[in-house]
Each structure stands twice: as C-alpha cells, then as structure tokens.
Enzyme design. Structure first.
Site, short mmCIF file in Angstrom:
data_model
loop_
_atom_site.label_atom_id
_atom_site.label_comp_id
_atom_site.label_asym_id
_atom_site.label_seq_id
_atom_site.Cartn_x
_atom_site.Cartn_y
_atom_site.Cartn_z
N PHE A 141 0.86 -1.19 0.00
CA PHE A 141 0.00 0.00 0.00
C PHE A 141 0.89 1.23 0.00
O PHE A 141 1.61 1.49 0.97
CB PHE A 141 -0.96 0.05 1.19
CG PHE A 141 -1.87 1.25 1.09
CD1 PHE A 141 -3.02 1.21 0.33
CD2 PHE A 141 -1.53 2.45 1.70
CE1 PHE A 141 -3.82 2.34 0.18
CE2 PHE A 141 -2.33 3.58 1.56
CZ PHE A 141 -3.47 3.52 0.79
N ASP A 173 9.17 2.83 2.10
CA ASP A 173 7.97 3.62 2.41
C ASP A 173 7.71 3.45 3.90
O ASP A 173 7.17 2.44 4.34
CB ASP A 173 6.78 3.14 1.58
CG ASP A 173 5.50 3.92 1.90
OD1 ASP A 173 5.48 4.63 2.91
OD2 ASP A 173 4.53 3.79 1.13
N LYS A 208 2.46 11.23 7.23
CA LYS A 208 1.59 11.00 8.38
C LYS A 208 2.05 11.72 9.65
O LYS A 208 1.78 12.90 9.81
CB LYS A 208 1.43 9.50 8.59
CG LYS A 208 0.64 8.88 7.42
CD LYS A 208 -0.05 7.59 7.72
CE LYS A 208 -1.04 7.26 6.62
NZ LYS A 208 -0.77 6.03 5.90
C1 LIG Z 1 -1.01 6.07 4.38
C2 LIG Z 1 0.08 5.51 3.55
C3 LIG Z 1 0.41 6.05 2.30
C4 LIG Z 1 -0.39 7.17 1.66
O1 LIG Z 1 -0.42 8.32 2.40
P1 LIG Z 1 -1.56 9.44 2.10
O2 LIG Z 1 -1.17 10.58 2.95
O3 LIG Z 1 -2.87 8.82 2.46
O4 LIG Z 1 -1.47 9.73 0.64
C5 LIG Z 1 1.47 5.52 1.62
N1 LIG Z 1 2.19 4.49 2.13
C6 LIG Z 1 1.91 3.94 3.31
C7 LIG Z 1 2.74 2.82 3.82
C8 LIG Z 1 0.82 4.40 4.06
O5 LIG Z 1 0.51 3.82 5.23
#
Ligand SMILES: *Cc1c(COP(=O)(O)O)cnc(C)c1O
Length: 400
Positions: free
Chosen positions: A140, A225, A254
């Site tokens: 994700f 990520d 985040k």
């Molecule tokens: C939440 C998340 C994203 C996307 O972030 P947004 O601010 O919602 O675009 C990408 N990678 C990971 C691992 C995430 O948990």
C-alpha cells in the site's frame, strides 16, 4: 444536531469511498477521542499512525496557531524562514543529506518514483523509457493512478486503468524473488518494512538486510515507504532500524506533522535528490511555513518526550499481553512497537463485528483486510491505559 443527523449529512452529500464506524467525533486529547454524545474512546488507530504525538498536542497546537498568525503559504517561488530549519532538523534526526517536502504520502511516493527513474537514466545509465521499479504484492503506497496501477489489490485498480508501465510485482518478504526480478533496467525496489494496510505483515527476520545487499550488488535504489511505520511507531525511529539497515531513499509522512497538517517528505542523498533541477518537480503547498513549523515541533516532541522509547517498551508489553489472551477466535498476534495486528480465524466472521463491539466499550479500532484488528494507539499511551484496554479486548475476543 444529533449523531444521526451528522451521519445522514455525510451519507447524503459525500462520496461513499469509505465505510467508517458510525461514531461522530468532535474532540480529541492525547489518546482520547470524544463523540457528539459525550462518549469517550481510546483511539487505537491514531489516524493510520498520523497522530503518533497524540491528539491536539498542546505544543503542536501552539506552534500551529503562532505560525498561522504570521505566515502560512508563500509557494516555493519565494523562500520562507521555517523550511530550512525543518530540513536541518530532519538531517540531524535521520542523517539523510537532503529533503524534498510534499504534502500527502502518495505525493511523496510519486516523488520517490520520479527521482528513482531520473537516477536510473542519469546515474545508472538505463536506456531511455526502459526503467523498471520492483514492488511487493500486498503493498500500500497510496491512491494515485500510478500507485494503484502496481497494487495487487483488485479493488484498488478496478475501473481506474490504463496504468503507467514499468513496475514489477514480487512476493513480499522473499529476498530471492527480488534478486530474480532485477534486470539491467531495474532502478529501484520500493517496499514497506512492515506492510500496514495489508494487515500488519512483518517480513522474516533478516529480510531487509538481504534486500540491502541485493540492491547494493545490482546497483538498485532501496526505497523504504515508512509513511506508516516511521517516526517511532515501531519502537525505532524507522522500522528499518530494527535490522540496522539504511535505505537509499526514505519516504515519510503522516506523523511528520502530528496529525495537524499534511506534510510528507522524501529523504535521500545528494547523489539522488541532488538530481532535481528547478522546474523538474514541485508542489504549491509543499514546504510551506505552516506545515514546516508544525513538523519541526512534531519532531521535537517525538524526541523530547521519548515517544520512540515508549513505543518500544509499551509496544512489547501490549503485544505480549494480547498474545496471552485466551480466545477461540485469534489466529495470530504480530507487529513491532505500537503497530500490532491481531489476526482472527476465518470462522470468526471478520474483524468488523469485533471493532464494533470494542467501540461499544470505548475503544476505537479499524479492521484491516477483513480478518485483522490493528492496535496502533498514539505513542503517548501509558501502561495503565493499556491495562484498561486489555480488559475490554479480552472480553470482546471471547464473545460468541
Ligand atoms: C497512508 C500511507 C500512504 C499514503 O499516504 P496518504 O497521505 O494517504 O497519501 C502511503 N504508504 C503507506 C505505507 C501508508 O501507510
């Protein structure tokens, strides 16, 4: 207005791209949330780990108000007096040479994909238009068309094609599969050190170390990520730190601004991020002084309040106690720090009804991938608060 009125408004006038629990929140403080009926809940989601510092942290509130009264947005056409300080703070905290600021996580991932391709053409000398990026099944990384184009989740892709080419999917946690997928055109491997949205999937021990070696051997950028796992969530600054591994490109978001403001960033070296020239990439809001001021304070809170250490100690405690709960429904408890997944057996009928039962008892959780309950409270949580939650969780995991 009553709770049902707020819900009715959302249902009538909003696109239905989420299926939230029917709790209407109006106030937050630390780990606690309050709904429009005055009920109090422990937040065990932390807005998908965006509020690691706890809701409405007083220091972040103050930083935000003070900056909002001075200057909020200049665009990057001009400089501002906060952005450089944020760069420096990120450098001191993480050791990465350069930062490129964006807003949402998905934008930071897109930025990393772009810079990886550029590095591939300019430094690795891949033939034009041939760059390949390897990603993992169950990933994700956000919701843009490029990103969902390499998702293995059918619903994320359905009806959204055509998608950009140049991505290759391999099984998660399988270092050999990575080595086998690499060709002379491979420029990067993009991976989550723990897959959050896939259901808190922890790869085998040693996986990230092997990934580091393989990427070195084949001159491939290792891009982590850590938008969800980073900034203390797993009990280290980065989840990669558990294996003492340093990715070439680090993606964060985040919790970078503690849930007050969308701030994301790509961190990397001069060799990689130094490739961007004026005009190559940008964002109107990226690097704005309001976001930068809040992020600066959010990073200071993370270290000064020892939230990473707290996540490590109490995460271990929480996970151990969860694993001890006798329950006919639980298949596995896993995770690192305060990112914990409780996977239920298929016969349990899905995690949703357990989340609804926890809501009735004052704990807010969200199911992920149907059978997993994720427990990820803000990192400011205390042991007594975990003990309080464990009593209710034990009861709920033993319902019919
Ligand atoms: C939440 C998340 C994203 C996307 O972030 P947004 O601010 O919602 O675009 C990408 N990678 C990971 C691992 C995430 O948990």
């Amino acid at each position: 207005m009553q709770t049902s009125d707020y819900i009715a408004l959302e249902e009538q006038y909003g696109a239905h791209n989420y299926h939230p629990l029917d709790v209407v929140l109006e106030r937050g403080e630390g780990i606690w949330l309050y709904d429009t009926d005055g009920n109090k809940y422990m937040d065990c989601l932390s807005a998908y780990s965006a509020v690691n510092q706890g809701h409405c942290h007083p220091r972040l509130t103050r930083a935000m108000i003070e900056q909002a009264q001075r200057l909020t947005l200049t665009s990057r056409a001009f400089r501002n007096n906060k952005l450089g300080q944020l760069y420096q703070s990120l450098h001191h905290l993480t050791g990465y040479e350069l930062t490129l600021p964006m807003n949402s996580g998905a934008e930071a991932v897109e930025t990393a994909l772009k810079v990886a391709r550029k590095w591939g053409y300019r430094v690795k000398r891949v033939e034009p238009e041939q760059a390949e990026i390897v990603v993992c099944e169950g990933n994700f990384h956000g919701r843009t068309i490029t990103i969902v184009g390499f998702s293995s989740e059918a619903q994320y892709r359905e009806d959204f094609g055509p998608f950009p080419p140049g991505f290759k999917l391999i099984p998660y946690g399988d270092a050999q599969a990575l080595e086998a997928a690499i060709t002379p055109n491979t420029v990067a491997f993009l991976v989550e050190p723990i897959q959050g949205e896939a259901g808190v999937i922890v790869p085998p021990a040693g996986y990230l170390k092997k990934v580091r070696q393989i990427c070195d051997r084949h001159k491939v950028l290792f891009m982590a990520d850590e938008i969800q796992t980073g900034l203390g969530r797993t009990g280290q600054l980065f989840a990669c730190d558990h294996e003492d591994v340093r990715p070439d490109v680090m993606i964060i978001g985040k919790a970078l601004a503690g849930g007050f403001y969308p701030v994301s960033a790509v961190l990397s070296s001069q060799e990689v991020l130094g490739l961007f020239r004026p005009g190559d990439h940008g964002s109107t809001f990226g690097g704005n002084p309001l976001g930068a001021a809040v992020a600066l304070e959010a990073l200071a809170v993370l270290t000064e309040e020892r939230l990473i250490e707290n996540a490590r100690e109490l995460g271990e405690y929480f996970q151990e106690r969860l694993a001890e709960i006798p329950s006919p429904h639980v298949k596995e408890v896993r995770g690192k720090g305060l990112l914990i997944g409780v996977e239920l057996k298929p016969e349990a009928g899905g995690a949703r009804r357990f989340c609804e039962a926890l809501q009735q008892r004052g704990i807010l959780c969200k199911e992920t991938h149907r059978h997993v309950i994720r427990f990820a409270p803000p990192l400011v949580i205390k042991r007594e608060e975990i003990d309080w939650a464990l009593g209710h969780i034990t009861d709920v995991l033993n319902m019919e």
